[in-house]
Design a protein around this motif. Structure first.
Motif, mmCIF file in Angstrom:
data_model
loop_
_atom_site.group_PDB
_atom_site.id
_atom_site.type_symbol
_atom_site.label_atom_id
_atom_site.label_comp_id
_atom_site.label_asym_id
_atom_site.label_seq_id
_atom_site.Cartn_x
_atom_site.Cartn_y
_atom_site.Cartn_z
ATOM 1 N N THR A 103 0.975 -0.982 0.409
ATOM 2 C CA THR A 103 0.114 -0.588 -0.283
ATOM 3 C C THR A 103 0.884 1.231 0.589
ATOM 4 O OG1 THR A 103 -0.445 0.384 2.397
ATOM 5 C CG2 THR A 103 -1.522 -0.924 1.292
ATOM 6 N N TRP A 114 -1.132 1.033 -5.085
ATOM 7 C CA TRP A 114 -1.295 2.366 -4.416
ATOM 8 C C TRP A 114 -1.144 3.378 -5.848
ATOM 9 C CZ3 TRP A 114 3.174 4.692 -7.270
ATOM 10 C CH2 TRP A 114 4.334 3.679 -6.921
ATOM 11 N N ALA A 115 -0.704 2.526 -6.857
ATOM 12 C CA ALA A 115 -0.849 2.434 -8.682
ATOM 13 C C ALA A 115 -2.252 1.590 -8.914
ATOM 14 C CB ALA A 115 0.400 2.234 -9.235
ATOM 15 N N GLY A 132 -5.711 1.641 -10.670
ATOM 16 C CA GLY A 132 -7.327 2.742 -10.463
ATOM 17 C C GLY A 132 -6.801 4.065 -10.526
ATOM 18 N N THR A 133 -5.770 4.367 -10.006
ATOM 19 C CA THR A 133 -5.145 5.789 -9.351
ATOM 20 C C THR A 133 -4.760 6.580 -10.333
ATOM 21 O OG1 THR A 133 -3.157 5.312 -8.334
ATOM 22 C CG2 THR A 133 -5.350 5.451 -6.911
ATOM 23 N N LEU A 141 -1.667 6.823 -11.267
ATOM 24 C CA LEU A 141 -0.814 6.694 -10.309
ATOM 25 C C LEU A 141 0.197 5.523 -10.857
ATOM 26 C CD1 LEU A 141 -0.667 7.965 -6.842
ATOM 27 C CD2 LEU A 141 -0.293 9.407 -8.691
ATOM 28 N N SER A 167 -2.052 0.668 -13.394
ATOM 29 C CA SER A 167 -2.286 2.061 -14.408
ATOM 30 C C SER A 167 -1.373 1.994 -16.059
ATOM 31 C CB SER A 167 -2.087 3.020 -13.890
ATOM 32 O OG SER A 167 -2.607 2.780 -12.645
#
Length: 255
Positions: free
Chosen positions: A133, A173-174, A176-177, A179, A216
């Motif tokens: 995360t 953290w990457a 669907g963001t 990023l 992503s």
């Protein structure tokens, strides 16, 4: 020799008609634009698997995967799907341990170890997901997290079993963001994963293992990501829902 694999995870999207249409578009583009230097896996919702498998016919460059399965062979588990059901429906891959399953359905390493066992028992290939995360990365514990996920869920497997896995590094953290881990960040973690597999098993096994990047990935950044030494393809989310985008990612291996 490592396989180059691009796997599309449709997640909970597309009704039956839309799923058939998208898959037909993907197959048409693959047949017209690709040379076959890679393996393609499409992981639709459960309800599409049988129909998509029937569309494949003799197209050996594309395989069907599932997004999850239950850790038991059968039983009173209303709403669940077993590995044997998936195999009989035409699936040959199963995603195990996706970060959304870990986060939203509280799947821990003990359950995931059982899922890997039952998937391999039914002669399916697991795409086993690991990753940290944002909080874990910012705390500098991401390597510890990834090592623990490997040890607790997968390192009980024999050499012969483990070599049947495809690993997927997905920085949570990457997903669907919008990023994306930089190519250097992704390569650093992929190399770390390969080193831990080498320590547990052998350098030969580790060097032959396919490790995908998931987070992503899109047509604009795929070439730079896939150009890294230890990145062997991608587990693609949103971009796999657009036929041309998905095939453009796959085409990186033909360039």
């Amino acid at each position: 020799m490592r396989k180059n694999i691009v796997a599309g995870n449709w997640k909970m999207n597309l009704d039956h008609a839309a799923g058939l249409q998208l898959f037909a578009e993907i197959l048409n583009l693959i047949n017209n634009e690709l040379k076959g230097n890679q393996e393609v896996v499409v992981c639709p919702p459960f309800v599409h698997i049988s129909s998509l498998a029937q569309l494949l016919k003799a197209n050996s460059t594309v395989s069907i995967g599932a997004q999850n399965c239950h850790h038991s062979d059968a039983g009173a588990y209303t709403g669940e799907i077993s590995a044997s059901m998936l195999k009989s429906s035409g699936a040959s891959y199963v995603i195990i341990g996706h970060s959304e399953r870990r986060a939203f359905f509280a799947e821990d390493d003990l359950v995931l170890a059982q899922k890997l066992d039952v998937v391999l028992k039914n002669e399916l290939s697991p795409i086993f997901c690991i990753g940290e995360t944002l909080e874990q990365r910012n705390a500098g514990t991401h390597f510890d997290v990834i090592e623990s996920q490997l040890k607790e869920a997968a390192f009980h497997l024999s050499d012969d079993q483990f070599k049947k896995l495809v690993l997927a590094y997905e920085p949570v953290w990457a997903i669907g963001t919008g990023l994306t881990a930089t190519p250097e960040q992704a390569q650093e973690v992929h190399a770390f994963i390969r080193s831990k597999v080498a320590e547990q098993y052998s350098a030969e096994l580790a060097n032959e293992l396919t490790i995908l990047y998931g987070g992503s990935c899109n047509p604009k950044n795929a070439a730079e990501l896939f150009g890294q030494e230890d990145i062997d393809g991608g587990l693609i989310g949103g971009a796999s829902l657009k036929a041309q985008d998905f095939v453009d990612i796959i085409k990186v291996f033909n360039s």
